[in-house]
Design a protein around this motif. Structure first.
Motif, short mmCIF file in Angstrom:
data_model
loop_
_atom_site.label_atom_id
_atom_site.label_comp_id
_atom_site.label_asym_id
_atom_site.label_seq_id
_atom_site.Cartn_x
_atom_site.Cartn_y
_atom_site.Cartn_z
N ALA A 1 -17.24 33.63 -13.52
CA ALA A 1 -17.95 32.45 -13.03
C ALA A 1 -16.94 31.39 -12.62
O ALA A 1 -16.01 31.08 -13.37
N LEU A 2 -17.10 30.85 -11.42
CA LEU A 2 -16.21 29.83 -10.90
C LEU A 2 -17.02 28.60 -10.51
O LEU A 2 -18.17 28.71 -10.10
N ARG A 3 -16.41 27.45 -10.63
CA ARG A 3 -17.06 26.22 -10.19
C ARG A 3 -16.13 25.49 -9.22
O ARG A 3 -14.91 25.52 -9.37
N PRO A 4 -16.70 24.83 -8.20
CA PRO A 4 -15.86 24.10 -7.25
C PRO A 4 -15.38 22.78 -7.84
O PRO A 4 -16.11 22.10 -8.55
N ALA A 5 -14.12 22.45 -7.57
CA ALA A 5 -13.54 21.18 -8.00
C ALA A 5 -12.67 20.64 -6.88
O ALA A 5 -12.01 21.40 -6.16
N ARG A 6 -12.66 19.33 -6.73
CA ARG A 6 -11.83 18.71 -5.69
C ARG A 6 -10.37 18.91 -6.04
O ARG A 6 -9.98 18.82 -7.20
N GLY A 7 -9.51 19.14 -5.02
CA GLY A 7 -8.11 19.39 -5.31
C GLY A 7 -7.22 19.27 -4.10
O GLY A 7 -7.58 18.74 -3.06
N GLY A 8 -6.01 19.83 -4.26
CA GLY A 8 -4.93 19.66 -3.29
C GLY A 8 -3.94 18.65 -3.85
O GLY A 8 -4.35 17.57 -4.30
N GLY A 9 -2.66 19.02 -3.87
CA GLY A 9 -1.66 18.15 -4.48
C GLY A 9 -1.68 16.72 -3.97
O GLY A 9 -1.77 15.76 -4.76
N PRO A 10 -1.60 16.50 -2.65
CA PRO A 10 -1.64 15.12 -2.15
C PRO A 10 -2.96 14.42 -2.46
O PRO A 10 -2.97 13.22 -2.79
N MET B 1 0.84 -1.20 0.00
CA MET B 1 0.00 0.00 0.00
C MET B 1 0.87 1.25 0.00
O MET B 1 1.90 1.30 0.68
N ILE B 2 0.45 2.25 -0.77
CA ILE B 2 1.10 3.56 -0.77
C ILE B 2 0.21 4.52 0.01
O ILE B 2 -0.99 4.61 -0.24
N VAL B 3 0.79 5.22 0.97
CA VAL B 3 0.07 6.21 1.76
C VAL B 3 0.44 7.60 1.24
O VAL B 3 1.63 7.92 1.10
N VAL B 4 -0.56 8.40 0.96
CA VAL B 4 -0.36 9.78 0.53
C VAL B 4 -0.85 10.68 1.65
O VAL B 4 -2.01 10.57 2.08
N ALA B 5 0.02 11.56 2.13
CA ALA B 5 -0.31 12.43 3.26
C ALA B 5 -0.26 13.89 2.84
O ALA B 5 0.70 14.32 2.19
N LEU C 1 5.47 6.32 1.24
CA LEU C 1 4.76 7.47 1.78
C LEU C 1 5.07 8.67 0.89
O LEU C 1 6.24 8.97 0.64
N SER C 2 4.03 9.36 0.42
CA SER C 2 4.20 10.52 -0.44
C SER C 2 3.65 11.76 0.26
O SER C 2 2.54 11.73 0.82
N LEU C 3 4.43 12.85 0.24
CA LEU C 3 4.02 14.09 0.89
C LEU C 3 4.35 15.29 0.00
O LEU C 3 5.13 15.18 -0.94
N ALA D 1 -1.51 18.14 -13.15
CA ALA D 1 -0.54 17.42 -13.97
C ALA D 1 0.65 16.93 -13.15
O ALA D 1 1.08 15.78 -13.28
N GLY D 2 1.20 17.80 -12.32
CA GLY D 2 2.33 17.39 -11.49
C GLY D 2 1.96 16.31 -10.49
O GLY D 2 2.76 15.42 -10.19
N ASP D 3 0.74 16.37 -9.97
CA ASP D 3 0.27 15.36 -9.03
C ASP D 3 0.10 14.01 -9.73
O ASP D 3 0.38 12.95 -9.16
N THR D 4 -0.35 14.06 -10.97
CA THR D 4 -0.44 12.84 -11.77
C THR D 4 0.94 12.24 -11.99
O THR D 4 1.12 11.02 -11.94
#
Length: 321
Positions: free
Chosen positions: A28-37, A1-5, A127-129, A261-264
């Motif tokens: 006009a803005l729309r909400p999208a899920r995000g955050g690098g980790p 398992m890989i844990v992303v924190a 573990l990825s941070l 893109a960088g998170d991918t």
């Protein structure tokens, strides 16, 4: 398992389906899920990697939506802490070339109160941070303690600093802290823009490519078995601790935006390194040119797919088959 924190937040992104703003109208803005980790965990789940997310997420409606998407993509959320504070917001602006900039609303938000969890589950291989979670206190110190503790236990660690200068009040203090993390990092991934800023002084990035190259070599010598650098449309490169360097070109695609893109790339690197059984310092050191070109090429293809659609929407495994 890989844990992303790290953090999970809501991006407010330009809504291309809405009529263009005119005069003094608000965009006009729309909400999208995000955050690098968060994006990294989602991307790993979509690639079929057993993944767990470790964070602190609000109990508000945004927090529920963030966890719901992780569940849909097969990500384990047992390590997620909850709190009544609001979800962090990031307002995105998209440049003509698809590049994204962000302004953050972080005061009093849930993810800042992350606390060091008990030992990660048995069977954790990596573990990825990275990103905001290693900047905003008091949570940043808890994430740093997690990095040091798990590295000491022999868990392979990956770091993506993903610099957001607007959140860093003292640039040189952050750079010193960053250098202090490196002995505990197995894989360092950063964009060329991040590298230029980290190699600089004060609020100014490094002025020459030679200074950036010298800094990357210094960072590789400080601990990471490999430093992967993303160069936008020009592809990816890796500098190994023994001095070996390889690169691959970028995948040509019509860019919608670069969000996620960088998170991918983070997720794709970990996924492909796992396929080469290289999520350990000794195994990483044995990877040769052919293996690294495979790893980097896979990451380039995955990132290109993300760039071809709006927001952080990493590819599924079937799209990369």
């Amino acid at each position: 398992m890989i844990v992303v924190a790290g953090e999970a937040l809501i991006d407010l992104v330009p809504d291309r389906a809405a009529p263009a703003a005119a005069g003094d109208e608000l965009p006009a803005l729309r909400p999208a899920r995000g955050g690098g980790p968060y994006n990294t965990a989602m991307a790993l789940g979509r690639l079929g990697v057993p993944t767990a997310f470790c964070s602190r997420v609000s109990t508000d409606g945004f927090g529920e939506a963030l966890l719901s998407r992780l569940h849909q993509d097969g990500v384990d959320t047992a390590l997620v802490q909850r709190g009544p504070e609001p979800t962090t917001l990031a307002v995105a602006s998209i440049g003509a070339d698809g590049s994204a900039g962000f302004g953050f609303y972080v005061e009093g938000t849930a993810d800042r109160l992350f606390a060091l969890p008990p030992a990660l589950p048995e069977g954790t291989t990596a573990l990825s941070l990275g990103t905001c979670s290693l900047v905003l206190e008091p949570g940043a110190s808890a994430y740093e303690a997690l990095l040091r503790r798990e590295a000491g236990r022999g868990v392979f660690t990956a770091l993506d600093p993903n610099i957001r200068t607007g959140l860093i009040p003292d640039a040189d203090a952050y750079r010193a802290r960053f250098r202090g993390w490196l002995p505990y990092v197995g894989l360092l991934k950063l964009s060329v823009e991040d590298a230029r800023w980290l190699a600089g002084s004060g609020d100014a990035p490094a002025e020459s490519e030679a200074a950036v190259e010298a800094a990357i070599r210094e960072w590789a010598a400080a601990g990471p078995g490999a430093v992967v650098c993303t160069h936008g449309g020009d592809g990816l490169s890796v500098l190994c601790q023994d001095g070996s360097r390889w690169s691959v070109p970028g995948e040509r695609v019509e860019i919608v935006d670069t969000i996620g893109a960088g998170d991918t790339v983070n997720a794709a690197l970990l996924h492909r390194l796992a396929a080469h059984d290289a999520l350990s310092a000794p195994a990483l050191a044995k990877l040769g040119e052919a293996a690294w070109r495979d790893v980097l090429g896979f990451a380039a293809r995955a990132a290109a797919i993300t760039c071809s659609r709006a927001g952080a929407e990493p590819p599924y495994a079937a799209e990369l088959a």
